[in-house]
Motif scaffolding. Sequence first.
Motif, short mmCIF file in Angstrom:
data_model
loop_
_atom_site.label_atom_id
_atom_site.label_comp_id
_atom_site.label_asym_id
_atom_site.label_seq_id
_atom_site.Cartn_x
_atom_site.Cartn_y
_atom_site.Cartn_z
N UNK A 172 -50.86 -16.06 -45.99
CA UNK A 172 -51.15 -17.45 -45.67
C UNK A 172 -49.94 -18.11 -45.02
N UNK A 173 -50.20 -19.07 -44.17
CA UNK A 173 -49.11 -19.81 -43.54
C UNK A 173 -49.65 -21.15 -43.06
N UNK A 174 -48.76 -22.07 -42.80
CA UNK A 174 -49.20 -23.37 -42.32
C UNK A 174 -48.02 -24.25 -41.99
N UNK A 175 -48.30 -25.37 -41.38
CA UNK A 175 -47.25 -26.27 -40.92
C UNK A 175 -47.33 -27.62 -41.64
N UNK A 176 -46.23 -28.32 -41.60
CA UNK A 176 -46.13 -29.70 -42.09
C UNK A 176 -45.50 -30.50 -40.97
N UNK A 177 -46.21 -31.50 -40.48
CA UNK A 177 -45.70 -32.26 -39.33
C UNK A 177 -45.79 -31.44 -38.06
N UNK A 178 -44.89 -31.77 -37.12
CA UNK A 178 -44.83 -31.00 -35.88
C UNK A 178 -45.92 -31.34 -34.88
N UNK A 179 -46.49 -32.54 -34.97
CA UNK A 179 -47.57 -32.91 -34.07
C UNK A 179 -47.08 -33.52 -32.76
N UNK A 180 -45.78 -33.58 -32.60
CA UNK A 180 -45.25 -34.05 -31.32
C UNK A 180 -44.78 -35.49 -31.35
N UNK B 213 -37.49 -37.06 -38.71
CA UNK B 213 -36.22 -36.36 -38.96
C UNK B 213 -35.85 -35.45 -37.79
N UNK B 214 -36.00 -35.98 -36.59
CA UNK B 214 -35.65 -35.23 -35.38
C UNK B 214 -34.69 -36.04 -34.53
N UNK B 215 -34.07 -35.36 -33.57
CA UNK B 215 -33.19 -36.05 -32.65
C UNK B 215 -33.92 -37.10 -31.84
N UNK C 296 -29.59 -42.35 -40.57
CA UNK C 296 -29.43 -41.03 -41.21
C UNK C 296 -30.11 -41.00 -42.58
N UNK C 297 -30.01 -42.09 -43.32
CA UNK C 297 -30.67 -42.15 -44.62
C UNK C 297 -32.19 -42.05 -44.47
N UNK C 298 -32.73 -42.74 -43.47
CA UNK C 298 -34.18 -42.69 -43.24
C UNK C 298 -34.61 -41.29 -42.81
N UNK C 299 -33.81 -40.66 -41.95
CA UNK C 299 -34.13 -39.30 -41.51
C UNK C 299 -34.10 -38.33 -42.69
N UNK C 300 -33.12 -38.50 -43.57
CA UNK C 300 -33.01 -37.63 -44.75
C UNK C 300 -34.19 -37.84 -45.70
N UNK C 301 -34.65 -39.06 -45.83
CA UNK C 301 -35.83 -39.33 -46.67
C UNK C 301 -37.07 -38.65 -46.09
N UNK C 302 -37.21 -38.71 -44.75
CA UNK C 302 -38.33 -38.02 -44.10
C UNK C 302 -38.22 -36.51 -44.30
N UNK C 303 -37.01 -35.99 -44.13
CA UNK C 303 -36.80 -34.55 -44.31
C UNK C 303 -37.10 -34.13 -45.74
N UNK C 304 -36.65 -34.92 -46.71
CA UNK C 304 -36.89 -34.59 -48.11
C UNK C 304 -38.38 -34.56 -48.43
N UNK D 25 -29.39 -35.27 -48.03
CA UNK D 25 -30.57 -34.93 -48.83
C UNK D 25 -30.30 -35.18 -50.32
N UNK D 26 -31.36 -35.46 -51.10
CA UNK D 26 -31.19 -35.64 -52.54
C UNK D 26 -30.65 -34.37 -53.20
N UNK D 27 -29.76 -34.53 -54.18
CA UNK D 27 -29.17 -33.38 -54.86
C UNK D 27 -30.22 -32.50 -55.53
#
Length: 288
Positions: A135-143, A150-152, A225-233, A261-263
């Motif tokens: 099995x495999x799948x994605x999270x996000x990545x819709x462009x 959490x992208x540049x 950066x904090x917002x990006x880290x929250x999205x990444x988490x 990222x959160x500890x």
Amino acid sequence: MTEKLFLGIDGGGTSCRARLCNGDGQVLGEGLTGIANPRFGLDQACNNILSATRQALQQAGLHEDDMQRMVAGFGLAGINHINDRNAVMQWGFPFASLVMRSDAYTACLGAFDGANGSILIMGTGSCGFWIRDDESGSVGGWGFPISDHASGARLGLDALSYALRAHEGIVPGTPLCSALMAHFDHSPEAIIAWQTHALPRDYGAFAPVIFDHVDKKDSLAIQLLQAAAEDAAAMIRALLDKGVEHCALVGGISGFIRPWLPESLLPYIVEPKGDALSGALIMAREGQ
């Protein structure tokens, strides 16, 4: 019998990389060209793939005809929709065979050397991907701009949006705002004219400016950066919920976001064993 060659392609919104190997896995040559996301032009993307392949061939001391004995594995951004995948498959590459999945799939495959795991790609765009047995799948990545948190590109968009409001006195300004507006001669009209044709990589080009201002303790840069880290988490948690034990962070801005990222997530974060090209070559061998 003519020996097979194995070609791995990693194509994204900023660049296309090619790696050519022989049957023993020895790297014969590599190539690097521009954007290879078919969403931003099918012919451009496919021609860049061919150009990177030709560079690898030249480095290997081989010829154009040798493409006919290549078993190719493509990991490409922008092929989430079946029509985009079919368009690339039917474009007319001269290879002996071709298998193709998303760049997120091949990056995950390479990061765990074909074993179970998950990755969060944070570069120009972003995408999470997990593999667990069959099995495999994605999270996000819709462009961009609807997804790619959490992208540049997302960082650049959010920073410019804030800077424009600060320029008009709607929100408090910071030195980062001034630096961003100076790029456009402090003209909102110039930003609007620019964004009409701007690509995700153009927005992502402002990420280094943001990181530089984080080091200077700029409040907006830290907020971004904090917002990006929250999205990444949030994406990492969604990946771990799929039943995998670890997540590897990859992509050009992952190193900047990881310290935020959160500890509680750090025990699950691991270093990738290989890259997307490694995964594309694994896929090519399995798909031959």
